[in-house]
Design an enzyme around this catalytic site. Structure first.
Site, PDB file in Angstrom:
ATOM      1  N   CYS A 167       0.819  -1.216   0.000  1.00 10.52           N
ATOM      2  CA  CYS A 167       0.000   0.000   0.000  1.00 10.52           C
ATOM      3  C   CYS A 167       0.851   1.264   0.000  1.00 10.52           C
ATOM      4  O   CYS A 167       0.531   2.253  -0.669  1.00 10.52           O
ATOM      5  CB  CYS A 167      -0.981   0.007   1.170  1.00 10.52           C
ATOM      6  SG  CYS A 167      -0.209  -0.126   2.802  1.00 10.52           S
ATOM      7  N   HIS A 203      -2.346   1.401   7.029  1.00  7.86           N
ATOM      8  CA  HIS A 203      -2.597   1.521   5.590  1.00  7.86           C
ATOM      9  C   HIS A 203      -2.170   2.896   5.094  1.00  7.86           C
ATOM     10  O   HIS A 203      -2.165   3.870   5.853  1.00  7.86           O
ATOM     11  CB  HIS A 203      -4.091   1.305   5.306  1.00  7.86           C
ATOM     12  CG  HIS A 203      -4.409   1.127   3.853  1.00  7.86           C
ATOM     13  ND1 HIS A 203      -3.838   0.146   3.079  1.00  7.86           N
ATOM     14  CD2 HIS A 203      -5.239   1.814   3.018  1.00  7.86           C
ATOM     15  CE1 HIS A 203      -4.312   0.227   1.844  1.00  7.86           C
ATOM     16  NE2 HIS A 203      -5.144   1.232   1.779  1.00  7.86           N
ATOM     17  N   ASP A 263      -8.406   4.680  -2.009  1.00  6.60           N
ATOM     18  CA  ASP A 263      -7.818   3.462  -1.445  1.00  6.60           C
ATOM     19  C   ASP A 263      -7.078   2.674  -2.525  1.00  6.60           C
ATOM     20  O   ASP A 263      -7.663   2.303  -3.537  1.00  6.60           O
ATOM     21  CB  ASP A 263      -8.918   2.596  -0.814  1.00  6.60           C
ATOM     22  CG  ASP A 263      -8.362   1.629   0.212  1.00  6.60           C
ATOM     23  OD1 ASP A 263      -7.341   0.992  -0.066  1.00  6.60           O
ATOM     24  OD2 ASP A 263      -8.963   1.519   1.308  1.00  6.60           O
TER      25      ASP A 263
END
Length: 485
Positions: A123, A228, A246
């Site tokens: 990520c 994240h 995202d």
């Protein structure tokens, strides 16, 4: 096995599957992020241990006949009700409002080159690669064939890609990696206010040349998982919501979240570093090349020792002040020699001097030549130049010496005066007068201010020496000095 036992066993397996799915976010995992092989629900003592084969991304249970059943898999996760999908009717309305208010300017640059993370632990790498492509940062690595493209699996100058694949990326590792390729402002959650966060949201979302990547705890947003990274794509001041793009697109779609919730989601301590998370402001200046840390190294006992931002933070925060206080220099020449002999700074200076002599483009060369010329007018320059003249080899070019001396002078002009507070008062005052920016040219003043901010940023976010009375950076360097652990 009797028919009654078979029925009981089948029912137990169904109940176990339901238990694992509903409680997957609460099953403890080891450091390597693999489920422990010793996991065995106490509710099913009649099932043999080898009936269980559990991994982080699927749940597979062996039937009594020894053949595995089909593994449990997931195609996306449902967002909590308080997070609004951008493609929902309400989400479309919020985005339209953001666009009309001028707070979605960077969205189209991000979306035009958006790509999801290629591994569950990428990520951080994916968020950075998306932003680098949105900024159109030059010198992207060769991706495939003749094409250059910033891609997550090619970003490995600070941590080996296999290590990232296994353990993910920490807040400080992301900062280190980003600083290799672009200009970065690092903001730890415990060093900012909510008002500052909102002002930064307004700044980046009203521009297509500045971007924000936020590091947060998914758990605080009632999502599965924990740490994240993702870029921010828009901001809606009336609803006090921001758009999270995202990068785990296989898991969650882009969504609007309350700014209050996002701010709170940065506060929980990372279990690896025991520090809160935060966010990054990223931009690219064609006149200022980022320092590639993969090139920063120093020779020590024949071994190649990498110098990273933690090392540099400690250099400014602890090593140089301590050495100056111990050696008690009597002249500015002695001060400059102590500072410039530091191995980490020599590595930094080598990279800067190489960049200076390989600059491309007329505008970049003109900017550099003007800067070097202005630095040479500083009263500190002759002092630094004399140090380099003593060690110059005949085969070295004169302009190379000028660039080395210029960079070293620039560093001394930019260093916080409190770093030299251990000097004798008269000597410290003389150095401070040389650092006075009143008579500097505009180009030199801007470069000094920029480097001064970089040094402060290194100390606040990367120094791991704890509280240091020698380096009071305007109240930002507190007892929990930012660390890169």
């Amino acid at each position: 096995m009797s028919l009654k036992q078979i029925v009981r066993s089948r029912n137990s397996l169904l109940l176990l599957r339901l238990f694992v799915v509903r409680n997957s976010s609460r099953i403890p995992i080891s450091k390597s992020r693999q489920f422990s092989s010793s996991f065995m629900p106490l509710s099913f003592p009649h099932l043999p241990r080898e009936s269980f084969n559990i991994s982080p991304f699927s749940v597979q249970i062996k039937e009594d006949n020894g053949l595995p059943s089909e593994p449990l898999t997931f195609q996306g996760r449902e967002l909590p009700d308080f997070l609004i999908k951008i493609n929902s009717p309400v989400g479309k309305e919020i985005f339209k409002e953001s666009l009309n208010q001028g707070y979605a300017e960077g969205y189209f640059n991000l979306s035009s080159c958006f790509s999801h993370q290629m591994e569950p632990s990428y990520c951080g790498l994916s968020s950075l690669s998306v932003v680098l492509n949105a900024l159109q940062v030059k010198d992207a690595p060769v991706w495939k064939g003749p094409w250059r493209w910033w891609s997550d699996e090619l970003l490995s100058c600070c941590s080996p890609i296999e290590e990232v694949k296994k353990n993910g990326t920490t807040f400080a590792q992301f900062a280190c990696l980003a600083k290799c390729h672009c200009d970065v402002v690092v903001k730890r959650a415990d060093h900012i206010t909510k008002e500052e966060f909102i002002e930064d949201l307004k700044k980046v979302c009203s521009s297509s040349e500045n971007f924000m990547v936020i590091s947060f705890s998914r758990n605080s947003l009632k999502q599965t998982g924990d740490g994240h990274f993702s870029p921010i794509g828009a901001y809606n001041p009336e609803r006090n919501m921001a758009l999270v793009l995202d990068v785990a697109r296989f898991k969650y779609p882009p969504y609007f979240a309350s700014v209050d919730l996002l701010f709170d989601a940065m506060q929980p301590l990372d279990k690896v570093t025991n520090l809160p998370r935060g966010y990054f402001l990223l931009s690219s200046n064609p006149h200022h090349k980022a320092i590639p840390l993969c090139k920063l190294s120093q020779e020590k006992d024949g071994n190649n020792v990498m110098v990273n931002w933690t090392t540099l933070g400690k250099t400014f925060c602890q090593d140089i002040p301590r050495q100056l206080q111990t050696e008690r220099p009597k002249t500015l020449e002695e001060v400059a020699k102590i500072v410039l002999d530091n191995p980490s700074l020599r590595s930094l200076e080598r990279v800067r001097s190489v960049d200076a002599n390989t600059s491309t483009g007329n505008s970049e060369s003109e900017h550099l030549n003007k800067l070097v010329n202005d630095i040479s007018k500083s009263p500190l320059y002759p002092i630094v130049y004399s140090i380099y003249r003593q060690s110059i080899q005949p085969k070295e070019l004169e302009n190379l010496v000028d660039h080395k001396a210029a960079f070293a002078t620039l560093f001394l002009l930019s260093s916080p005066s409190t770093m030299f507070s251990g000097l004798e008062p008269a000597l410290a005052k003389k150095l401070e007068s040389y650092q006075d920016r009143v008579d500097m040219s505009l180009i030199l003043k801007q470069e000094v201010e920029r480097m001064n901010e970089e040094i402060k940023d290194l100390v606040v976010n990367f120094c791991n020496c704890g509280s240091n009375p020698l380096l009071d950076l305007g109240g930002t360097h507190n007892k929990t000095c930012g660390t890169c652990s």
